[in-house]
Design an enzyme around this catalytic site. Structure first.
Site, PDB file in Angstrom:
ATOM      1  N   LYS A  42       0.816  -1.226   0.000  1.00 26.27           N
ATOM      2  CA  LYS A  42       0.000   0.000   0.000  1.00 26.27           C
ATOM      3  C   LYS A  42       0.850   1.277   0.000  1.00 26.27           C
ATOM      4  O   LYS A  42       0.488   2.259  -0.639  1.00 26.27           O
ATOM      5  CB  LYS A  42      -0.969   0.002   1.180  1.00 26.27           C
ATOM      6  CG  LYS A  42      -2.084  -1.023   1.021  1.00 26.27           C
ATOM      7  CD  LYS A  42      -3.063  -0.998   2.184  1.00 26.27           C
ATOM      8  CE  LYS A  42      -4.065  -2.129   2.061  1.00 26.27           C
ATOM      9  NZ  LYS A  42      -5.014  -2.183   3.177  1.00 26.27           N
ATOM     10  N   ARG A  77       2.955  -1.551  19.370  1.00 27.58           N
ATOM     11  CA  ARG A  77       4.013  -2.386  19.983  1.00 27.58           C
ATOM     12  C   ARG A  77       5.362  -1.675  19.902  1.00 27.58           C
ATOM     13  O   ARG A  77       6.128  -1.661  20.853  1.00 27.58           O
ATOM     14  CB  ARG A  77       4.050  -3.726  19.246  1.00 27.58           C
ATOM     15  CG  ARG A  77       5.078  -4.683  19.717  1.00 27.58           C
ATOM     16  CD  ARG A  77       4.952  -5.997  19.009  1.00 27.58           C
ATOM     17  NE  ARG A  77       5.166  -5.874  17.554  1.00 27.58           N
ATOM     18  CZ  ARG A  77       5.079  -6.889  16.710  1.00 27.58           C
ATOM     19  NH1 ARG A  77       4.765  -8.095  17.164  1.00 27.58           N
ATOM     20  NH2 ARG A  77       5.289  -6.707  15.421  1.00 27.58           N
TER      21      ARG A  77
HETATM   22  P1  NDP Z   1       1.085  -3.825   8.799  1.00 28.76           P
HETATM   23  O1  NDP Z   1       1.913  -5.036   8.617  1.00 28.76           O
HETATM   24  O2  NDP Z   1       1.413  -2.585   8.039  1.00 28.76           O
HETATM   25  O3  NDP Z   1       1.093  -3.415  10.365  1.00 28.76           O
HETATM   26  C1  NDP Z   1       0.901  -4.372  11.354  1.00 28.76           C
HETATM   27  C2  NDP Z   1       0.714  -3.701  12.705  1.00 28.76           C
HETATM   28  O4  NDP Z   1       0.391  -4.705  13.663  1.00 28.76           O
HETATM   29  C3  NDP Z   1       1.943  -2.984  13.235  1.00 28.76           C
HETATM   30  O5  NDP Z   1       1.536  -1.826  13.912  1.00 28.76           O
HETATM   31  C4  NDP Z   1       2.546  -4.009  14.213  1.00 28.76           C
HETATM   32  O6  NDP Z   1       3.303  -3.438  15.252  1.00 28.76           O
HETATM   33  C5  NDP Z   1       1.277  -4.605  14.783  1.00 28.76           C
HETATM   34  N1  NDP Z   1       1.453  -5.954  15.340  1.00 28.76           N
HETATM   35  C6  NDP Z   1       1.731  -7.091  14.661  1.00 28.76           C
HETATM   36  N2  NDP Z   1       1.780  -8.146  15.508  1.00 28.76           N
HETATM   37  C7  NDP Z   1       1.518  -7.660  16.747  1.00 28.76           C
HETATM   38  C8  NDP Z   1       1.436  -8.252  18.034  1.00 28.76           C
HETATM   39  N3  NDP Z   1       1.619  -9.570  18.207  1.00 28.76           N
HETATM   40  N4  NDP Z   1       1.145  -7.467  19.082  1.00 28.76           N
HETATM   41  C9  NDP Z   1       0.960  -6.126  18.917  1.00 28.76           C
HETATM   42  N5  NDP Z   1       1.032  -5.503  17.717  1.00 28.76           N
HETATM   43  C10 NDP Z   1       1.318  -6.274  16.652  1.00 28.76           C
HETATM   44  O7  NDP Z   1      -0.404  -4.310   8.507  1.00 28.76           O
HETATM   45  P2  NDP Z   1      -1.655  -3.410   8.077  1.00 28.76           P
HETATM   46  O8  NDP Z   1      -1.638  -2.181   8.897  1.00 28.76           O
HETATM   47  O9  NDP Z   1      -1.709  -3.273   6.610  1.00 28.76           O
HETATM   48  O10 NDP Z   1      -2.892  -4.362   8.481  1.00 28.76           O
HETATM   49  C11 NDP Z   1      -3.173  -4.646   9.832  1.00 28.76           C
HETATM   50  C12 NDP Z   1      -4.311  -5.636   9.905  1.00 28.76           C
HETATM   51  O11 NDP Z   1      -5.516  -5.066   9.444  1.00 28.76           O
HETATM   52  C13 NDP Z   1      -4.059  -6.890   9.039  1.00 28.76           C
HETATM   53  O12 NDP Z   1      -4.354  -8.011   9.821  1.00 28.76           O
HETATM   54  C14 NDP Z   1      -5.041  -6.769   7.907  1.00 28.76           C
HETATM   55  O13 NDP Z   1      -5.508  -8.024   7.489  1.00 28.76           O
HETATM   56  C15 NDP Z   1      -6.174  -5.949   8.546  1.00 28.76           C
HETATM   57  N6  NDP Z   1      -6.887  -5.152   7.558  1.00 28.76           N
HETATM   58  C16 NDP Z   1      -8.231  -5.407   7.380  1.00 28.76           C
HETATM   59  C17 NDP Z   1      -8.964  -4.681   6.474  1.00 28.76           C
HETATM   60  C18 NDP Z   1     -10.410  -4.961   6.314  1.00 28.76           C
HETATM   61  O14 NDP Z   1     -10.984  -4.486   5.322  1.00 28.76           O
HETATM   62  N7  NDP Z   1     -11.056  -5.663   7.241  1.00 28.76           N
HETATM   63  C19 NDP Z   1      -8.348  -3.624   5.642  1.00 28.76           C
HETATM   64  C20 NDP Z   1      -6.936  -3.411   5.941  1.00 28.76           C
HETATM   65  C21 NDP Z   1      -6.257  -4.174   6.852  1.00 28.76           C
HETATM   66  P3  NDP Z   1       4.861  -3.054  15.040  1.00 28.76           P
HETATM   67  O15 NDP Z   1       4.874  -1.705  14.398  1.00 28.76           O
HETATM   68  O16 NDP Z   1       5.417  -3.050  16.411  1.00 28.76           O
HETATM   69  O17 NDP Z   1       5.462  -4.117  14.162  1.00 28.76           O
END
Ligand code: NDP
Length: 275
Positions: free
Chosen positions: A66, A152
């Site tokens: 994205k 996180r």
């Molecule tokens: P990114 O990979 O860009 O970001 C992931 C985020 O999750 C980061 O902030 C990361 O923290 C955090 N994270 C991951 N694992 C953990 C954990 N175990 N504990 C705490 N924080 C954690 O993903 P996106 O932002 O693109 O997407 C996030 C979620 O949203 C995905 O699961 C995606 O499927 C869902 N989504 C759903 C949509 C829908 O239409 N329903 C649309 C868009 C997204 P850190 O920065 O510390 O790594």
């Protein structure tokens, strides 16, 4: 010949977008062919251009492209201007215009489908990835009381809040970044999990006692009861997964491409196995 659309990502095979758009096309009588494109991590641009040159009309963009899509397109429209992330591309005479419909999808699901007004609510948004960037401005446009972002990796939440500082006044009492460990003195009305933690059956380290009486716990992950949703349900809180957001953001993409709004309720019901 059908107009060609696709969702591009890595991984992408699991995507529900082809099913959703096929349903929208059937409903509206539009003749489209919607497929998936798997792009190698270093091959996003090449795949997009190949699709465009083969006559493609539009793309949805998913993880992890994205941000790259935002940099690739020649122009940004709507919420994509500020989001730094693009999930929808429209090809117009060979030019690429980028949109972000994630936030519109989230807000419509919360307010229109779940009937939970955001105005005046204390909102906690967990995560600082692409999805969080996409939903910040649309959420703030509903004028919550406060919007606090926890992540996180705390520095990423700080950078994200700085990125959206110009919209701070949209929230009645402002926006801020806070580590999870410093949330326990606040109660929240709306808690949105925009992390991918649920995909690996984990949840962010939330304190126990931050749910206000009328709280809605929303997880963007769809199609499963994540640990965060279980945590909410065990405390008697209302909860929702991201199925409605998924369908609503797709409907907004369809509108951008085709100029008509499909009905979302039957598609949401079908994805939930109720239709
Ligand atoms: P990114 O990979 O860009 O970001 C992931 C985020 O999750 C980061 O902030 C990361 O923290 C955090 N994270 C991951 N694992 C953990 C954990 N175990 N504990 C705490 N924080 C954690 O993903 P996106 O932002 O693109 O997407 C996030 C979620 O949203 C995905 O699961 C995606 O499927 C869902 N989504 C759903 C949509 C829908 O239409 N329903 C649309 C868009 C997204 P850190 O920065 O510390 O790594």
């Amino acid at each position: 010949m059908s107009d060609k659309y696709a969702v591009i990502g890595n991984p992408v095979a699991h995507s529900k977008s082809p099913l959703i758009h096929a349903e929208f096309a059937r409903q509206t009588g539009h003749d489209i062919a919607y497929t998936t494109i798997f792009a190698p991590l270093d091959g996003f641009r090449a795949e997009v251009l190949k699709f465009r040159d083969a006559g493609g009309k539009g793309l949805n963009v998913t993880v992890p492209f994205k941000h790259e899509a935002w940099n690739l397109v020649g122009a940004h429209a709507g919420y994509a201007l500020d989001a730094g992330a693009v999930n929808t591309i429209k090809f117009i005479d060979g030019q690429m215009v980028g949109y972000n419909t994630d936030g519109i999808g989230l807000v419509r699901d919360i307010q229109d489908n779940l009937k939970y007004p955001i105005q005046g609510r204390r909102v906690l948004l967990m995560g600082a990835g692409g999805a969080t960037y996409g939903v910040m401005h649309p959420l703030l446009s509903e004028h919550p009381d406060t919007l606090i972002v926890a992540n996180r990796t705390p520095d990423k939440a700080v950078s994200l809040v700085a990125h959206f500082q110009k919209f701070e006044k949209f929230a009645i009492n402002g926006i801020s970044a806070r580590p999870y460990s410093q949330l326990s003195d606040t109660k929240f009305d709306l808690i949105i999990n925009a992390t991918s933690a649920g995909l690996s059956d984990e949840m962010p380290p939330l304190p126990n006692d931050i749910f206000a009486a009328d709280v809605l716990a929303y997880d963007m992950v769809y199609g499963k009861t994540t640990p965060f949703l279980r945590f909410a349900q065990e405390r008697g809180a209302r909860s929702a997964d991201g199925t409605g957001m998924l369908v609503e953001q797709a409907a907004e993409s369809f509108f951008i491409w085709r100029g008509v709004r499909p009905q979302t309720a039957p598609v949401i019901a079908r994805l939930r196995g109720e239709g």
